[in-house]
Every structure is written in C-alpha cells, then in structure tokens.
Design an enzyme around this catalytic site. Structure first.
Site, mmCIF file in Angstrom:
data_model
loop_
_atom_site.group_PDB
_atom_site.id
_atom_site.type_symbol
_atom_site.label_atom_id
_atom_site.label_comp_id
_atom_site.label_asym_id
_atom_site.label_seq_id
_atom_site.Cartn_x
_atom_site.Cartn_y
_atom_site.Cartn_z
ATOM 1 C CD GLU A 250 44.133 42.320 51.258
ATOM 2 O OE1 GLU A 250 44.240 42.110 50.034
ATOM 3 O OE2 GLU A 250 43.444 43.237 51.721
ATOM 4 C CB CYS A 284 46.610 38.196 45.452
ATOM 5 S SG CYS A 284 47.571 39.582 46.056
#
Ligand code: NAD
Length: 515
Positions: A250, A284
């Site tokens: 990720e 993110c």
C-alpha cells in the site's frame, strides 16, 4: 532538524544494539529512545512465532474472533491512554487521533470479529459443465503461517492494527515492525492483543528502522504486508519476489478531485478541505489536486480560501491542523510549493512554515495557476497543500486526473448521480468517492488498493482477509476413484472418442447449457 537521531556508538556499551533518540514533531523536544531490533532479534521472534502459530491455526475461527471482541473492549476502555501515546509522537490533533486511529481501529476489530467466521468458512463451489457430475470442489482458506507487517508514521496505530487484526483472525502469527518515527503507537498493538488474551508468541512487535524492516522481509516470513512509500515498497516487493513470497504493497497517492459545474459547491469546498487538510494532508488518499470546471471555478476557490483561513494550527488545546510528522516530508512540501511558485503558481493562503510554532508546522495552503509541469501536480506532496486547476470541461479534468503515475483514490462532485458514476469509472484509481471525501478506507467491504505505482493487492474487503490465507482447492472425485478416460494407456481409439465427446459438448447449440 531531525526527530529521529542515532545515539552515538561511543555512548553505547560494547556490543549493544543500536539506539535511536526521538523528538516530538510538535515541539522538537526529546520524547523517547528506542533500541533497534537486529536480524538476530527478528530470527528469534520468527522462531517463536512459528511455534505459536501451529496451535493458533488449530483454534476455531470463532475463538480467534473472541480475541478481537476483547481487544475492542480494551481499546474502548483505554482510548484516552492510546490517544495520548499517538499524539505524543505524531503531534496530531486529538480529533484526528480519535477518528483516524481509534474509530477506524474499533470499526475494523468489530467488523472482522463479527464476520471472520463466515468469511473464512470452507465452502463448496459448484463446478462447471460435465465436471460437476464427476467431481465436487471445496475451497478451504488456510493460514499462510507467519506474516510480516511493516507500517508507516502517518497512521501509526491504525495502519499497524488493521493488517494485524486480519492476519491474526485468519490464523497467522505476526511480526509487526512499526515506523521508527512512531514506534510506541505500534507497540500499543502488541499491548492491546496481549491484554485481549492473544496467546503468547502469536504477535511480536519489533522496534527499529529500515534495517529491522529489511531483516524482517528477508527473515523467511510467509507474506509481507507493507504500507509506506513507493521507493521502500519497491525494495520490499523486489525482496519478496526473490523469495517467492506474496506481498501487499500500500503505497503513495496523488488523489485527484473533479468538481463539475453542477456540483453542490458548499459540500465540495468542505470535502476539499477535509480531503486535503485532515491529518495535515498526511494521508495516502488525501486530496492532492483539484480540477474545477470553469463555470464553478471562481466560487469554489472563494469558498475554499475563506474556510482554509479559518483553520487553526497548534500544539495543544483545540486546533485542526497539526505538524508534519517527519522532517523530510516537510522539506518535500516546501520544495513542491517553491517549485510551483517559481513556475508561476499563486499562493492564495499559507505557503510557508508557521513562524509562530516551534515544530514541523506548514500552514494550510491553497495554490492556483498551477499546471502539470509542476511537482505539486505530479509527485506525492503528503502535506496540507491544495492546488486547484481551472479546466474547460469534465473531459479535460479526466485527462489531467489520469495524467499521473499514482492511482490510489479520487473524488467526483456533481448533483447528477449517473454522471458521477460514469466519470468515476473512467478514473484510473483503486477507488473513487462521488460527493464525499475519500472514505473508501473506512468502507471495510470495499477492496482498498492502488493501481499504477500506488501499490499491489488490497488491505480491506474480502480480498484482503483471504490474502492472509492460501485458499486451498480440494477436488473430490464422485466416481469412487474408478479409472477414467484420461488415464494411461493412450490410444488412437481413446483420442477419437474424446474428440467425439468434445464435439458433442461444444459443437452444437447445447453448449450454452453444458458449459
Ligand atoms: P517509508 O517507506 O519511509 O517507511 C515505511 C516503513 O518501512 C517504516 O516502518 C520503515 O522503517 C520501513 N522501512 C524503511 N526501509 C525499509 C526497507 N529497506 N525494508 C523494509 N522496511 C523498510 O514510508 P513512510 O515515510 O513511513 O510513510 C509515508 C508513505 O506511506 C507515504 O508515501 C504514504 O502515501 C504511504 N502510505 C500509504 C498508505 C496506503 O494505504 N496506500 C497508507 C499510509 C501511508
């Protein structure tokens, strides 16, 4: 300025492990010191985890889920204590710590505690065509063994606990390596599960920096779940590929926001602020660039600037915007803003470090007159900066949104639901929200993962939980093991018979029923 500094070797006893000194990003004052786990520590933890995993894997899923329910009780009881630890090393506002770290962790614990048994249940899968007459298929999710979890500093508790919850309930043991910037928040995960009654040895928290992380990836674990930057993710992926173990990566993002002419501009402006400035932009999937259709541009910008100016930045009491957590990231934010300004961008508010605060504070910033030759629209900024681009129409917005090496999340804002959906499915990103800030990480049923350089695999959704298993296919013959036509010896007559059978199966209109 550094907030993680090595303790000089001369200050350590001979043969001692390396140590790191930590300072607060909010005040720059010293707050802690940690010992760095080395490759031998990782190997010892792995050996203990391997032993403990055998009994844990044999524990029924319903019993494993009870540990999650108990962990939820512990977390609810100790929430203030946990928030204090996260705040101390990240400086984030209490509400950010509450919502991003605690709420999301509680939600994940409850979600998987309630559903793990069903999600991990072996199931019969009907076979296709004539095979269904001869065989039955069972899909049996089995734990992988020992999973390595490596987490970053921006969501130091939740991004550590969420993969651990899933790996553990799936029957794995875990070695967790939190970021060296926020180690105590990761350590809380070990304390949480110990207090919840997870058997000794199933979860190990190893404190340390990149050296510990690299040792963990190379240690012989059966999977790595990594959350962090693209550059480190690439190294982790290469190492896993060499060792032929699966990994979930990720990584970074550069999420676009598309505002159509018919958008509810008040809602869209609120979404832009939340998307860009929540956790000081250190998410993110934060909103990193906005494309506004010409007709809505002036009013949208006016509302965004007005609300941004009202945001409070601080180190204590009530405030919305905390510090950058990592000095290098603050430098990147400054570089991106300076590059944009040098190439013609205009700063409507913010645009600099906050001179009134001692820590790593960058003022919430709105930029206009930006274009795709600027780093601010191409590279991950990961800070409280909102660059806004005026576009002719939605097609231009889409083209620019997709002109990016990242593909994590995106948002589309319009009053026309059908148009929102149509635009969403043309954006090259792992997830999209229509008329909301990027909430998909919280929608635990949604597969959450990046396209392009934003990553590989999923951290939520059924795909994620099953990613901590090998789904074993068990095919049982219904014919009681009688020899079938495919067995030896081969002969021309058998081949001819098989061809005849194939033509019967697929060479007539019957094929729609028997396939
Ligand atoms: P980072 O890559 O610097 O560090 C992440 C972790 O990897 C840390 O624990 C670090 O100690 C460890 N590490 C460093 N070198 C290593 C190596 N060679 N081998 C193994 N581990 C190593 O990332 P960061 O700066 O801590 O985090 C910020 C980044 O994380 C941003 O790019 C952000 O977008 C990304 N992120 C992504 C998601 C997501 O879900 N996609 C979520 C949060 C953060």
């Amino acid at each position: 300025m550094a907030i993680v500094t090595p303790v000089p070797a001369a200050e350590l006893p001979a043969g001692a492990r390396r140590r790191l000194r930590l300072a607060s990003p909010a005040t720059l004052e010293p707050i802690d010191e940690i010992e760095v786990a080395n490759a031998a520590d990782v190997a010892a933890a792995l050996a203990r985890a391997r032993k403990a995993q055998v009994a844990w894997a044999a524990t029924p899923v319903a019993e494993r889920a009870k540990v999650l329910w108990r962990a939820l009780d512990v977390l609810l009881a100790r929430m203030d204590e946990y928030i204090a630890v996260v705040q101390r090393e990240s400086g984030k506002p209490r509400t950010d710590a509450l919502m991003i770290e605690m709420f999301a962790a509680c939600d994940s614990l409850a979600h998987f505690a309630k559903r793990a048994e069903r999600m991990l249940k072996p199931r019969k899968q009907r076979l296709h065509g004539v095979l269904a007459l001869a065989k039955s298929l069972r899909l049996v999710p089995r734990p992988l063994g020992v999973v390595g979890v490596i987490s970053p500093w921006n969501g130091p508790f939740v991004l550590s606990v969420n993969p651990v919850i899933q790996a553990v309930v799936a029957g794995n043991a875990v070695l967790l390596k939190p970021s060296e910037v926020t180690p105590r928040s990761g350590e809380l995960v070990g304390k949480l599960f110990a207090e919840a009654g997870l058997p000794d040895g199933v979860l190990h928290v190893l404190l340390g920096d990149g050296e510990t992380g690299a040792a963990l990836v190379e240690s012989g674990v059966d999977k790595v779940s990594f959350t962090g930057s693209v550059s480190t993710g690439r190294k982790v992926g290469e190492s896993c590929a060499r060792r032929l173990v699966p990994c979930t990566l990720e990584l970074g993002g550069k999420d676009p926001m598309i505002v159509c002419a018919d958008a509810d501009l008040d809602r869209a402006a609120g979404g832009a602020l939340a998307g860009a400035f929540f956790n000081a932009g250190q998410i993110c999937f934060s909103t990193e660039r906005v494309y506004v259709v010409d007709a809505a541009y002036d009013e949208f910008v006016r509302r965004v600037v007005e609300r941004t100016k009202a945001l409070r930045q601080g180190a204590s009491g009530e405030f919305e915007i905390g510090p950058m957590i990592w000095p290098r990231q603050l430098e990147i934010v400054e570089q991106h803003v300076a590059d944009a300004v040098a190439k013609g961008a205009k700063v409507l508010t913010g645009g600099r470090r906050n001179p009134a605060l001692p820590g790593l504070y960058f003022e919430p910033t709105v930029l206009v007159d930006v274009h795709h030759d600027m780093a601010i629209l191409r590279e991950e900024t990961f800070g409280p900066v909102l660059p806004i681009v005026r576009v002719r129409d939605e097609e231009e917005a889409l083209r620019l949104a997709n002109d990016c090496r990242y593909g994590l999340g995106a948002t589309v804002w319009t009053r026309d639901g059908a148009k929102g959906l149509a635009l969403a499915t043309r954006i090259e990103s792992g997830s999209v929200c229509v008329n909301d800030m990027t909430m998909t990480y919280g929608a635990l049923e949604a597969p959450f993962g990046g396209r392009k350089e934003s990553g590989v695999g999923f951290v939520n959704g059924p795909e994620s939980l099953l990613g901590y298993c090998h789904v074993q296919a068990v095919l049982v013959d219904r014919m009681g093991g009688r020899q079938t036509a495919s067995h030896f010896p081969y002969s021309a007559a058998k081949d001819a018979g098989m061809q005849k059978f194939m033509r019967f199966l697929w060479g007539t209109p019957l094929r729609k029923w028997v396939s």
